[in-house]
Scaffold this active site. Sequence first.
Site, mmCIF file in Angstrom:
data_model
loop_
_atom_site.group_PDB
_atom_site.id
_atom_site.type_symbol
_atom_site.label_atom_id
_atom_site.label_comp_id
_atom_site.label_asym_id
_atom_site.label_seq_id
_atom_site.Cartn_x
_atom_site.Cartn_y
_atom_site.Cartn_z
ATOM 1 N N SER A 38 6.582 -3.130 -1.828
ATOM 2 C CA SER A 38 6.639 -1.666 -1.837
ATOM 3 C C SER A 38 6.647 -1.039 -3.123
ATOM 4 O O SER A 38 6.325 0.112 -3.288
ATOM 5 C CB SER A 38 7.999 -1.074 -1.038
ATOM 6 O OG SER A 38 9.166 -1.547 -1.620
ATOM 7 N N ASP A 46 14.971 6.728 -3.545
ATOM 8 C CA ASP A 46 15.542 6.855 -1.970
ATOM 9 C C ASP A 46 16.373 5.728 -1.871
ATOM 10 O O ASP A 46 16.788 5.332 -0.620
ATOM 11 C CB ASP A 46 14.363 6.385 -1.136
ATOM 12 C CG ASP A 46 13.217 5.275 -1.462
ATOM 13 O OD1 ASP A 46 13.962 4.465 -2.320
ATOM 14 O OD2 ASP A 46 12.624 4.845 -0.794
ATOM 15 N N HIS A 67 13.892 2.453 -3.936
ATOM 16 C CA HIS A 67 12.808 2.527 -5.074
ATOM 17 C C HIS A 67 13.168 3.569 -6.293
ATOM 18 O O HIS A 67 13.974 4.514 -6.096
ATOM 19 C CB HIS A 67 11.443 2.756 -4.554
ATOM 20 C CG HIS A 67 11.339 2.139 -3.144
ATOM 21 N ND1 HIS A 67 11.615 2.295 -1.908
ATOM 22 C CD2 HIS A 67 10.600 0.944 -2.915
ATOM 23 C CE1 HIS A 67 11.357 1.434 -1.141
ATOM 24 N NE2 HIS A 67 10.773 0.548 -1.492
#
Length: 416
Positions: free
Chosen positions: A40, A350, A353
């Site tokens: 991610s 979040d 990240h």
Amino acid sequence: MEFSTCSWSITLFLMILQVLWNTSMYVNGCYTTIFSFGDSLADTGNIKQIASISHTDVDALRWPYGETFFHQPTGRASNGRLLIDFLAESLGLPLIPPFLHDKEDDKVVEFGQGLNYAVVAATALDTSFHEARGTVNAAANVSLGDQLTWFKQSLPFICSNASGSDCRNIIGRSLILMGEIGGTDYNNPIVDNKPIDELNSYVPLVIDTIISAINELINMGAQTLVVPGTFPIGCSGMILTSHFFEKEEEYDNRTGCLIKFNTLAEYHNELLQTKLNHLRELHPSVIIIYADYYNAAMQIIRSPDKFGFRKMVLKSCCGGGGPYNYNPLATCGQSFATACDDPNMYAYWDGIHFTEAAYLIIFKSLFQGPYTTPQFNLLCPTLTSQVRVGLSGSQMQHRPIRTGAAKGDVHFLEKM
């Protein structure tokens, strides 16, 4: 994810790629092409296609992800651009498109400057390894090995001869970004409360998998690879929340991070560097660059005010409450979560990240500063410094792709 479930997407991609691959690549940077692998921290939209096939619920596909730069979710796990986006811009390239694309997306996409195979929640080790140990990856079922398979599938359409000199030349003059990969291999078991000794036993396996992938790419012609270490795991809101009742001595007095999980990250990074040094001996003509993601991020965590972030640096901009604004029952993107007014004041987006603002600082520290070995900007002195935080597409200098977004903005692959 079984490859058969996304065969139609791969077929569509290969058909478009065969038409659009442009061998007259940009030459205003040190590298004409970027191929990216990872999770991610690097995914620019592959998760969107995977989620549509598997009907998986992915937070990164909901508002307010993407709000700062793209003004809509793109599959990037942040409020804006990622490290790979800043890297592409600095090399004078458009943002690197994801390998997987929407079935009905008929917009013009330029593939000539590279492809991104990274996927949100991807692991270095095969997911069967983790499933056998009771850890299920709910977001994606993609490993580094799967991404290498995608890369090989795309080569006949990138090169005139996938096994010949043309392909080796294209790969050889490309910049290969190997991640970050491995973080998910640790994060999910940590949340599942796996003992630290078990987690430490994963590290050599993860590193060997990364090294094996690098060797395979070198054998295919890769000449320049950037290999990131992992970020400080013990500083993320998700990990701090899942282990909220640890004893006081488990925390670093200076940063508030959990020591044992940062020690795990340091072990990963030290072993990775040792293995990379051995690779350099085996392949003296190949440039293998270690990217110190850990310390590039830790400088922000240790001195947030120096970089313009709020003092409670471990608290996320977007979340569902709690001391770190991370709530596993109301994560960013869920209906009960809220986002801060100014993400530029926050390092974490979040709970897992970083924000675009933090990624920009980390990017500059790595690719325009001292946090790579050998130092990237000495190998590539033509990097532009004209990348800034919080700019919408209409304010960018490079505009190769117009998607017909609202208000006339020019965005980069926001529909991917």
